[in-house]
Design a protein around this motif. Sequence first.
Motif, PDB file in Angstrom:
ATOM      1  N   GLY A   1       0.750  -1.242   0.060  1.00 58.85           N
ATOM      2  CA  GLY A   1      -0.133  -0.169  -0.004  1.00 58.85           C
ATOM      3  C   GLY A   1       0.889   1.262  -0.051  1.00 58.85           C
ATOM      4  N   VAL A   2       0.290   2.296   0.187  1.00 55.44           N
ATOM      5  CA  VAL A   2       0.818   3.736   0.329  1.00 55.44           C
ATOM      6  C   VAL A   2       0.556   4.314   1.854  1.00 55.44           C
ATOM      7  N   GLY A   3       1.530   5.098   2.198  1.00 56.32           N
ATOM      8  CA  GLY A   3       1.556   5.947   3.235  1.00 56.32           C
ATOM      9  C   GLY A   3       2.069   7.348   3.320  1.00 56.32           C
ATOM     10  N   LEU A   4       1.345   8.070   4.222  1.00 54.05           N
ATOM     11  CA  LEU A   4       1.874   9.554   4.130  1.00 54.05           C
ATOM     12  C   LEU A   4       2.806   9.839   5.521  1.00 54.05           C
ATOM     13  N   ILE A   5       4.003  10.342   5.172  1.00 56.28           N
ATOM     14  CA  ILE A   5       4.993  10.538   6.327  1.00 56.28           C
ATOM     15  C   ILE A   5       5.973  11.573   6.301  1.00 56.28           C
ATOM     16  N   PRO A   6       6.381  12.039   7.345  1.00 56.88           N
ATOM     17  CA  PRO A   6       7.210  13.263   7.334  1.00 56.88           C
ATOM     18  C   PRO A   6       8.251  12.773   6.724  1.00 56.88           C
ATOM     19  N   GLU A   7       8.928  13.500   5.732  1.00 59.65           N
ATOM     20  CA  GLU A   7       9.863  13.154   4.810  1.00 59.65           C
ATOM     21  C   GLU A   7      11.380  13.124   5.661  1.00 59.65           C
ATOM     22  N   VAL A   8      11.554  13.634   6.578  1.00 60.45           N
ATOM     23  CA  VAL A   8      12.703  13.634   7.654  1.00 60.45           C
ATOM     24  C   VAL A   8      12.944  12.207   7.900  1.00 60.45           C
ATOM     25  N   LEU A   9      11.964  11.422   8.151  1.00 63.39           N
ATOM     26  CA  LEU A   9      11.973  10.120   8.513  1.00 63.39           C
ATOM     27  C   LEU A   9      12.850   9.320   7.467  1.00 63.39           C
ATOM     28  N   LEU A  10      12.764   9.550   6.240  1.00 64.47           N
ATOM     29  CA  LEU A  10      13.400   8.860   5.175  1.00 64.47           C
ATOM     30  C   LEU A  10      15.045   8.885   5.499  1.00 64.47           C
ATOM     31  N   GLU A  11      15.515   9.883   6.000  1.00 66.52           N
ATOM     32  CA  GLU A  11      17.026   9.906   6.428  1.00 66.52           C
ATOM     33  C   GLU A  11      17.382   8.920   7.170  1.00 66.52           C
TER      34      GLU A  11
END
Length: 201
Positions: free
Chosen positions: A135-145
Amino acid sequence: MEAVAASRLSNILMDYHDRYPNVVIEVSTNPTGTLIDQTLMGELDLSLVADLYVDPRLEITPIFVENLVLVSDKRLVTFQTPTDLGANPTLIGFSSRCAYRTRLTEWVKQSNLSARVIEINSYHALLNCIAAGMGVGLIPEVLLEQYPFKDNLRIHQLPIHLRETITCAIWRKDSIKPSLKAFVDELIKARNVESTLLSAG
């Protein structure tokens, strides 16, 4: 919120503990709606929640501006509107009291889509499920770091009304004490440092 604990709190907690080693801090995570309730009931001294929440009993201080992104597996190449997710998309998020999940589900509803929601209680688990194509999700971009397998994901930018959110510190007006005030000062200091770095960058 889980997102704040995972991406923002480490240096703040270390600095606070260095200055006030005799203050005992307990940290817990929950979705925004639950944190607001716990703060109003006096179960928590202070919470960090998504978006401005107005209540006459609460002090509210904006701390961090977050950029939210839609995250999918590599197969979703183009994304402009929720209809690009298909007629019955699967959304992956935290509980129904999560502010980010609410943003995503409301946006999908506006396109008259019937979405299935899978509830997950950690961001690493959420991102692993998304990378696997669930599926897809909505997250704060900073978490991807901090996510080691981000090459398995595709990041999609969102319209500004969906992507920008403010993390606020909230506490009861009738429960202020020196230790809480000192912690708020640490949060404001971290906010000012971030604002300076963004301006310089």
